[in-house]
Design an enzyme around this catalytic site. Structure first.
Site, PDB file in Angstrom:
ATOM      1  CG  ASP A  55      59.242  49.319  17.024  1.00  0.00           C
ATOM      2  OD1 ASP A  55      60.451  49.191  16.799  1.00  0.00           O
ATOM      3  OD2 ASP A  55      58.552  50.233  16.537  1.00  0.00           O
TER       4      ASP A  55
ATOM      5  CG  ASP B  78      62.113  53.620  11.574  1.00  0.00           C
ATOM      6  OD1 ASP B  78      62.414  52.430  11.788  1.00  0.00           O
ATOM      7  OD2 ASP B  78      61.331  54.272  12.295  1.00  0.00           O
TER       8      ASP B  78
HETATM    9  C1  GLA Z   1      59.843  52.390  14.990  1.00  0.00           C
HETATM   10  C2  GLA Z   1      59.635  51.426  13.831  1.00  0.00           C
HETATM   11  C3  GLA Z   1      58.722  52.072  12.802  1.00  0.00           C
HETATM   12  C4  GLA Z   1      57.395  52.416  13.435  1.00  0.00           C
HETATM   13  C5  GLA Z   1      57.620  53.321  14.637  1.00  0.00           C
HETATM   14  C6  GLA Z   1      56.346  53.526  15.450  1.00  0.00           C
HETATM   15  O1  GLA Z   1      60.546  53.519  14.622  1.00  0.00           O
HETATM   16  O2  GLA Z   1      60.867  51.068  13.253  1.00  0.00           O
HETATM   17  O3  GLA Z   1      58.522  51.198  11.697  1.00  0.00           O
HETATM   18  O4  GLA Z   1      56.722  51.252  13.810  1.00  0.00           O
HETATM   19  O5  GLA Z   1      58.576  52.774  15.540  1.00  0.00           O
HETATM   20  O6  GLA Z   1      56.545  54.357  16.556  1.00  0.00           O
END
Ligand code: GLA
Length: 391
Positions: A126, A183
């Site tokens: 991430d 996301d």
């Molecule tokens: C980010 C990523 C998500 C997930 C969250 C976890 O937002 O894009 O897919 O992994 O972090 O905290």
């Protein structure tokens, strides 16, 4: 290492977030095998954020939370491997993960060594809390190098959401996939936004480093961490079909143990999985009516400016000479859209036409007048595998 297909599997984030634990992971692994999902190609069982303690140990290592993972991570990995599946984990290029657990910044080689010792096969990486004095491409190179030298084959799944123009540097970092969207949450609006965003970057997709459109929400029905409104069955079908047409990794995000028959039927759709995983891995092109051939174009504008983003009609060339054809309705009203065989490369003089097989019903039809016409209800799609035949 290289990979030759977009990864398929399950990830804990969409449903479980901080409620992840050993029991959930192991039961999900059991389910993937017993339900036949493994035979469909789903192989990675991935633990996302929130798996560790808040502090590293005295050796500078990240420590799995003993309440969530009382037997440690190797135990979980061994169990997943005993089922013939692969084991994935999560870390972050910043000092903290997005949920504020320790990130791998300045600990890349230590963490890669631990992941290798535990038996990790896939690392989602991430981009939260990265020092702003450092560029993303540099941080992804660091971890990529650490993984490539940890003594174990580990798929490197970058997750920087397209930030800092990721598409222009991600391949040089050695990543095997990159999150090409923000996301996802479990709502139609989210599916539509991600799908349309992806139309800006298909040309960056390709064998070896895949555009990752984020985890699937199929079957969530509004439950769990990113469960918002939930979606209708038709919307989940459109979601899965679009991800498959784009060749995205297919990473399930629902609680599989509670998945209903509709969700399982979508996730197991063999014709769509075959399109997603097609070994030629060509990108789709757009064949909507005559609008694709806008006479005012100079050819230098971004293609996206001309994509019919609310009703994309897409074709993808497959390895065996077949075609995947997908018509999608992102509008809130019924639509009629058409494509000519000419726009697909099958002009009148070829003497050829197409036999279309619906990925949903298996029904076949032959194109008789050189035009494929689709009438679609709101949020619905039709996808075919098509075969070139004599007229
Ligand atoms: C980010 C990523 C998500 C997930 C969250 C976890 O937002 O894009 O897919 O992994 O972090 O905290």
């Amino acid at each position: 290492m290289i990979i030759t297909r977009p990864p398929m599997g399950w990830n804990s984030w969409n449903t479980f977030a901080e409620n992840i634990n050993e029991k959930v992971v192991m039961e999900t692994a059991d389910f993937i095998v017993e339900s036949g999902l493994k035979d469909c190609g789903y192989e990675y069982v991935i633990i996302d954020d929130c798996w560790s303690l808040r502090e590293r140990n005295e050796k500078g290592e990240i420590v799995p939370d003993p309440e969530k993972f009382p037997h440690g991570m190797k135990y979980v990995a061994d169990y997943v491997h005993s089922k013939g599946l692969k084991f994935g984990m999560y870390s972050c290029a910043g000092t903290l993960t997005c949920a504020r657990y320790p990130g791998s910044y300045d600990h890349e080689f230590t963490d890669a060594r631990c992941f290798a010792e535990w038996g990790v096969d896939y690392l989602k990486y991430d981009f939260c809390f990265h020092p702003h004095s450092t560029f993303g491409h540099f941080l992804y190179k660091r971890m990529s190098l650490a993984l490539a030298n940890c003594g174990r084959d580990i798929v490197f799944a970058a997750c920087s959401w397209g930030a800092e123009n990721t598409k222009t540097w991600i391949k040089e970092t050695g990543a095997h996939s990159w999150r090409s969207t923000g996301d996802i949450v479990d709502s139609w609006e989210s599916i539509k936004r991600l799908a349309q965003d992806q139309l800006k970057v298909p040309e960056y997709n390709g064998n070896g480093c895949y555009n990752d459109m984020d985890m699937l929400v199929v079957g969530m029905k509004g439950e769990g961490n990113v469960g918002i409104t939930g979606c209708s069955v038709e919307e989940y079908k459109t979601h899965f079909a679009f991800w498959a047409m784009m060749g995205s990794p297919l990473i399930i995000g629902c609680d599989l143990r509670k998945a209903d028959e509709d969700a399982m039927a979508i996730l197991k759709n063999k014709m769509l999985i075959d399109i997603d995983q097609d070994e030629a891995y060509r990108q789709p092109f757009f064949v909507n009516g005559d609008r694709h051939f806008n006479k005012n174009r100079t050819g230098d504008e971004p293609l996206y400016d001309y994509y019919p983003v609310d009703e994309p009609f897409m074709v993808r060339f497959l390895a065996n000479g077949d075609l995947a054809i997908g018509a999608f309705n992102f509008r809130d009203r019924n639509i009629r859209i058409f494509a000519t065989l000419d726009s697909i490369g099958l002009g009148e003089c070829t003497g050829k036409t197409l036999e279309l097989t619906s990925v949903w019903t298996g029904e076949k039809k032959i194109v008789t007048n050189g035009t494929i016409l689709e009438e679609l209800e709101p949020h619905c799609c039709e996808v075919y595998r098509a075969r070139v035949i004599d007229k």
